[in-house]
Design a protein around this motif. Sequence first.
Motif, short mmCIF file in Angstrom:
data_model
loop_
_atom_site.label_atom_id
_atom_site.label_comp_id
_atom_site.label_asym_id
_atom_site.label_seq_id
_atom_site.Cartn_x
_atom_site.Cartn_y
_atom_site.Cartn_z
N GLN A 13 3.45 120.53 123.34
CA GLN A 13 4.16 122.04 123.18
C GLN A 13 4.02 123.15 124.07
OE1 GLN A 13 2.24 124.16 119.72
NE2 GLN A 13 4.34 123.08 118.58
N ALA A 14 4.86 123.85 124.51
CA ALA A 14 4.68 124.79 125.91
C ALA A 14 3.35 125.36 125.65
CB ALA A 14 5.57 125.39 125.73
N GLY A 15 2.67 125.52 127.27
CA GLY A 15 1.50 126.02 126.76
C GLY A 15 0.03 125.10 126.78
N ARG A 66 -1.47 124.78 138.37
CA ARG A 66 -0.82 124.54 137.08
C ARG A 66 -1.52 123.08 136.35
NH1 ARG A 66 3.31 124.18 134.43
NH2 ARG A 66 4.88 123.68 136.25
N SER A 84 -0.96 124.31 131.18
CA SER A 84 0.15 125.81 131.16
C SER A 84 1.36 124.89 131.05
CB SER A 84 -0.18 126.63 132.03
OG SER A 84 -1.00 127.01 132.09
N ASN A 86 5.53 124.04 130.92
CA ASN A 86 6.25 124.51 130.16
C ASN A 86 7.56 123.04 129.92
OD1 ASN A 86 7.92 124.12 132.34
ND2 ASN A 86 6.05 125.62 133.61
N PRO A 87 8.85 124.07 129.51
CA PRO A 87 9.98 122.67 128.69
C PRO A 87 9.99 121.83 130.85
CG PRO A 87 10.21 124.75 127.12
CD PRO A 87 8.51 125.11 128.59
N ASP A 88 10.07 122.85 131.57
CA ASP A 88 10.40 122.60 132.25
C ASP A 88 9.43 121.45 133.56
OD1 ASP A 88 11.88 125.67 133.72
OD2 ASP A 88 12.37 124.68 132.94
N ASP A 89 9.13 120.96 132.83
CA ASP A 89 7.95 120.09 133.23
C ASP A 89 8.38 118.44 132.65
OD1 ASP A 89 5.13 121.91 133.20
OD2 ASP A 89 5.93 121.37 134.94
N VAL A 121 7.77 118.39 127.03
CA VAL A 121 7.54 119.25 126.52
C VAL A 121 8.30 120.14 125.83
CG1 VAL A 121 5.70 121.47 127.83
CG2 VAL A 121 5.88 119.58 129.22
N SER A 123 9.93 123.77 123.02
CA SER A 123 9.41 124.90 123.08
C SER A 123 9.01 125.86 122.05
CB SER A 123 10.94 125.36 123.65
OG SER A 123 12.03 125.51 122.99
#
Length: 123
Positions: A13-15, A66, A84, A86-89, A121, A123
Amino acid sequence: QVQLVESGGGLVQAGGSLRLSCAASGRTSNYHMGWFRQAPGKEREFVASISWNGGSIYYADSVKGRFTISRDNAKNTVYLRMNSLNPDDTAVYYCAAAPTRGTRPMSSAYDSWGQGTQVTVSS
């Protein structure tokens, strides 16, 4: 060349956090090691790299602060700690080796690549 095998990818999950590992078939002490990633529909991009003795480390701006790259030459293994997230990863992450103990190599200098490990990842 060395044979490289990545592991540690998955769905998070994100984070959240993940740690990727890259195990080499031979000695990594003569290689500058890097992590790259490729998201669907995008070109492969540099993520991070580390010199043969860990003395020089480089990060893409998008992951600086990060992600942490490290290596253990006794185990012929390179790691990428990702915090940390995020979906962009979201991407397939590849480990690569460049046969140099010199300055930071260009992407074209990496001559050994792993098969990749998927990081997703949500969101």
